[in-house]
Design a protein around this motif. Sequence first.
Motif, PDB file in Angstrom:
ATOM      1  N   LYS A  85       0.830  -1.213   0.000  1.00 55.46           N
ATOM      2  CA  LYS A  85       0.000   0.000   0.000  1.00 55.46           C
ATOM      3  C   LYS A  85       0.863   1.262   0.000  1.00 55.46           C
ATOM      4  N   SER A  86       1.921   1.276   0.816  1.00 56.13           N
ATOM      5  CA  SER A  86       2.792   2.454   0.873  1.00 56.13           C
ATOM      6  C   SER A  86       3.577   2.622  -0.424  1.00 56.13           C
ATOM      7  N   LEU A  87       3.947   1.501  -1.060  1.00 55.49           N
ATOM      8  CA  LEU A  87       4.677   1.578  -2.327  1.00 55.49           C
ATOM      9  C   LEU A  87       3.796   2.118  -3.447  1.00 55.49           C
ATOM     10  N   LEU A  88       2.544   1.697  -3.473  1.00 53.99           N
ATOM     11  CA  LEU A  88       1.627   2.200  -4.504  1.00 53.99           C
ATOM     12  C   LEU A  88       1.379   3.691  -4.342  1.00 53.99           C
ATOM     13  N   ARG A  89       1.323   4.121  -3.098  1.00 53.12           N
ATOM     14  CA  ARG A  89       1.169   5.563  -2.851  1.00 53.12           C
ATOM     15  C   ARG A  89       2.392   6.325  -3.383  1.00 53.12           C
ATOM     16  N   PHE A  90       3.584   5.770  -3.155  1.00 52.96           N
ATOM     17  CA  PHE A  90       4.800   6.421  -3.663  1.00 52.96           C
ATOM     18  C   PHE A  90       4.834   6.384  -5.189  1.00 52.96           C
ATOM     19  N   LYS A  91       4.309   5.325  -5.762  1.00 55.56           N
ATOM     20  CA  LYS A  91       4.266   5.240  -7.234  1.00 55.56           C
ATOM     21  C   LYS A  91       3.440   6.391  -7.796  1.00 55.56           C
ATOM     22  N   ASP A  92       2.296   6.677  -7.169  1.00 59.08           N
ATOM     23  CA  ASP A  92       1.477   7.823  -7.585  1.00 59.08           C
ATOM     24  C   ASP A  92       2.243   9.131  -7.408  1.00 59.08           C
ATOM     25  N   THR A  93       2.982   9.237  -6.311  1.00 55.42           N
ATOM     26  CA  THR A  93       3.758  10.454  -6.046  1.00 55.42           C
ATOM     27  C   THR A  93       4.812  10.671  -7.120  1.00 55.42           C
ATOM     28  N   CYS A  94       5.483   9.603  -7.511  1.00 55.33           N
ATOM     29  CA  CYS A  94       6.497   9.715  -8.568  1.00 55.33           C
ATOM     30  C   CYS A  94       5.866  10.176  -9.881  1.00 55.33           C
ATOM     31  N   GLU A  95       4.668   9.692 -10.168  1.00 55.50           N
ATOM     32  CA  GLU A  95       3.975  10.132 -11.379  1.00 55.50           C
ATOM     33  C   GLU A  95       3.605  11.612 -11.285  1.00 55.50           C
ATOM     34  N   ASP A  96       3.191  12.043 -10.078  1.00 56.89           N
ATOM     35  CA  ASP A  96       2.863  13.458  -9.898  1.00 56.89           C
ATOM     36  C   ASP A  96       4.069  14.349 -10.183  1.00 56.89           C
ATOM     37  N   PHE A  97       5.241  13.899  -9.766  1.00 59.71           N
ATOM     38  CA  PHE A  97       6.454  14.705  -9.958  1.00 59.71           C
ATOM     39  C   PHE A  97       7.066  14.515 -11.345  1.00 59.71           C
ATOM     40  N   GLY A  98       6.605  13.512 -12.079  1.00 58.86           N
ATOM     41  CA  GLY A  98       7.161  13.256 -13.407  1.00 58.86           C
ATOM     42  C   GLY A  98       8.493  12.535 -13.378  1.00 58.86           C
ATOM     43  N   VAL A  99       8.736  11.726 -12.339  1.00 57.43           N
ATOM     44  CA  VAL A  99       9.999  10.984 -12.253  1.00 57.43           C
ATOM     45  C   VAL A  99      10.027   9.924 -13.350  1.00 57.43           C
ATOM     46  N   PRO A 100      11.064   9.888 -14.185  1.00 52.17           N
ATOM     47  CA  PRO A 100      11.138   8.857 -15.231  1.00 52.17           C
ATOM     48  C   PRO A 100      11.085   7.459 -14.615  1.00 52.17           C
ATOM     49  N   GLU A 101      10.281   6.586 -15.190  1.00 46.13           N
ATOM     50  CA  GLU A 101      10.073   5.250 -14.639  1.00 46.13           C
ATOM     51  C   GLU A 101      11.383   4.492 -14.462  1.00 46.13           C
ATOM     52  N   LYS A 102      12.297   4.642 -15.408  1.00 48.20           N
ATOM     53  CA  LYS A 102      13.567   3.901 -15.335  1.00 48.20           C
ATOM     54  C   LYS A 102      14.485   4.438 -14.241  1.00 48.20           C
ATOM     55  N   GLN A 103      14.104   5.561 -13.618  1.00 50.75           N
ATOM     56  CA  GLN A 103      14.932   6.159 -12.563  1.00 50.75           C
ATOM     57  C   GLN A 103      14.306   5.993 -11.173  1.00 50.75           C
ATOM     58  N   ILE A 104      13.501   4.940 -11.032  1.00 56.89           N
ATOM     59  CA  ILE A 104      12.892   4.606  -9.747  1.00 56.89           C
ATOM     60  C   ILE A 104      13.381   3.221  -9.344  1.00 56.89           C
ATOM     61  N   GLN A 105      13.820   3.064  -8.113  1.00 60.85           N
ATOM     62  CA  GLN A 105      14.311   1.758  -7.671  1.00 60.85           C
ATOM     63  C   GLN A 105      13.951   1.507  -6.214  1.00 60.85           C
ATOM     64  N   ILE A 106      13.844   0.206  -5.890  1.00 65.55           N
ATOM     65  CA  ILE A 106      13.637  -0.223  -4.501  1.00 65.55           C
ATOM     66  C   ILE A 106      14.884  -0.983  -4.074  1.00 65.55           C
ATOM     67  N   VAL A 107      15.461  -0.604  -2.945  1.00 65.70           N
ATOM     68  CA  VAL A 107      16.582  -1.356  -2.396  1.00 65.70           C
ATOM     69  C   VAL A 107      16.184  -1.848  -1.004  1.00 65.70           C
ATOM     70  N   ALA A 108      16.565  -3.065  -0.690  1.00 66.67           N
ATOM     71  CA  ALA A 108      16.216  -3.672   0.598  1.00 66.67           C
ATOM     72  C   ALA A 108      17.476  -4.193   1.277  1.00 66.67           C
ATOM     73  N   THR A 109      17.448  -4.188   2.594  1.00 65.73           N
ATOM     74  CA  THR A 109      18.652  -4.541   3.356  1.00 65.73           C
ATOM     75  C   THR A 109      18.404  -5.749   4.264  1.00 65.73           C
ATOM     76  N   GLU A 110      19.009  -5.749   5.447  1.00 68.88           N
ATOM     77  CA  GLU A 110      19.093  -6.911   6.326  1.00 68.88           C
ATOM     78  C   GLU A 110      17.770  -7.631   6.580  1.00 68.88           C
ATOM     79  N   ALA A 111      16.723  -6.892   6.965  1.00 62.49           N
ATOM     80  CA  ALA A 111      15.472  -7.542   7.362  1.00 62.49           C
ATOM     81  C   ALA A 111      14.836  -8.318   6.205  1.00 62.49           C
ATOM     82  N   THR A 112      14.895  -7.742   5.008  1.00 61.43           N
ATOM     83  CA  THR A 112      14.350  -8.438   3.836  1.00 61.43           C
ATOM     84  C   THR A 112      15.260  -9.592   3.441  1.00 61.43           C
TER      85      THR A 112
END
Length: 561
Positions: A71-98
């Motif tokens: 749910k939080s990721l989908l909200r951020f996806k909408d935010t990136c679209e609002d700002f016009g962030v190029p799709e290829k310049q969006i990434q998710i990185v995960a650390t120890e817990a994942t």
Amino acid sequence: MVTTDESRHLHGLVDMGSNGIRFSITDLAPATSRLLPTVYLDRAAISLYDAQYENGQVVPIPDPTIKQVVKSLLRFKDTCEDFGVPEKQIQIVATEATRKASNSEDFQSKIKDATGWAVQLLSKEMEGRVGAFGVASSYHNPIGLMMDLGGGSTQINWMSPSQRGQIDTCEKGSASLPYGAAALAKRLEEAGSSDSDAFRTFESQVIADLKAAVQYIEVPQQLLDRSQLPEGLSLYLSGGGFRGWGFILMSEHAIQPYPIPIINGFRTTKDAFHDTQAVQAAVQREDTPDIFRVSARRASQVPAVALLVNCLSKALPSIKDVYFCQGGVREGMYFSEMWLTPSPLFETTMRYAKPSSGEFTAILREVSTPPPTASRQELFNYEMQRAFGRAMFAHMGQVKDLQAGAALRSTTTGLFSSAHGLTHEDRAILAIFLCERYGGYSSISPTEQDFYRRMLQLVPEDLRWWCMLLGRVAAVLASVYPAGLIREKRVKITSQWTTTKKENEKLCIDFKFTKEPDELDEGLHAALKKVEKAGKKKNWIGGHGYKVLLTINGKEFGEDN
């Protein structure tokens, strides 16, 4: 999604950490990329570490938690679209817990199905490298040890500026230990009281593991050489647990209230850092108000961080001082790809430079030459001097009543406050200089005067008077060249050192104007008068200062005034 010229340099990043998930959009336009300008920041208080424990037993990441994350990721996806962030310049990185979750693959798959984004799972080594560069981004040319304290793990490495203009670290990557703030809290709960055998056994294990980590990263001998660094190494700290520790130290600082509300750039002594009893007492006192930027969760982890800090004192090489950093995964991911990065001061003030900023810098360098007997060969480093020259016109469009106050606040809540990579000393020096350029202490409101005094205490004692003097010389230059352009030479400023009859050092400054002095306007005369007054002993700061002989076209100022 529509990408415009303004948004083509925007990059979106999701940092899926152990204690929370951070969302950011950063503007990496080449002109200011070193500052990592933040366009958008948000955080979801979802602890993937805590979610994997139920009644003390390790469990997979539960479905309700996965739904929260999606749910939080989908909200951020909408935010990136609002700002016009190029799709290829969006990434998710995960650390120890994942990385350690028993259902990690399923978790990542559900994220990909819902958002279309693949999770980039950082290895221990890569997480350590990213963390090291995040810390390195927080200062200009840091040298020493670094530690990044997350929720599930902590990394340790060394840093040193390279000849290539980047930062060198251990080639094998950081040493990673399972001693994050949340993980330590759980282990302490299991161990019991501090006088129990289980606690002492665990403490010995942490110390041994830290010593092994120091051996693993193979700190270069030149960093350990006491002849090169006689007082020991600097220690740079990042991660939520350490930042909480830093904010508590701020709340207990000798300067109260502490004037700079930014953890990045905060420096403390090794003794204050290792005083775990004082830090723990600060969060336990009933009469203590809420500490700025220290949540109830972070406060609850203080005993765990205290254990780690105590162990560090027994495991690390000799430490001289401790620096706190804001740099994390966001900063590390981007900074690691930069080459020949300029100083943060350079990019911070560059947009406010006037056509003749370089010439103003040269004039200020001429005036700020220390006396032959001074312990410093150079008062301000070249980058700070260039920042002076560029920033001295940044507030001239303000209402006159606000100019000095706005300049004073410029590095904490004003024009330069969001600059990434400045020390608190840098912020204080630039703020006092700019405030003096617009009239100084007497030109600010009573509410700002207390702030001025607190900021001044962050400036090294022997530089406080110089900030005042140079700010006043800058005010003269601004009066002579109001547009920041030396279209024609209207004044030449020279300085030299002499001694008084009592063998005291005296700074002689001569302003040679092309026009006769009697043609100078009232504002310019007032600015010159302030320079002259800086040499009066009653205007010295904390006993530091010098006599000033001010001459106009070779004639002592004040003879006919």
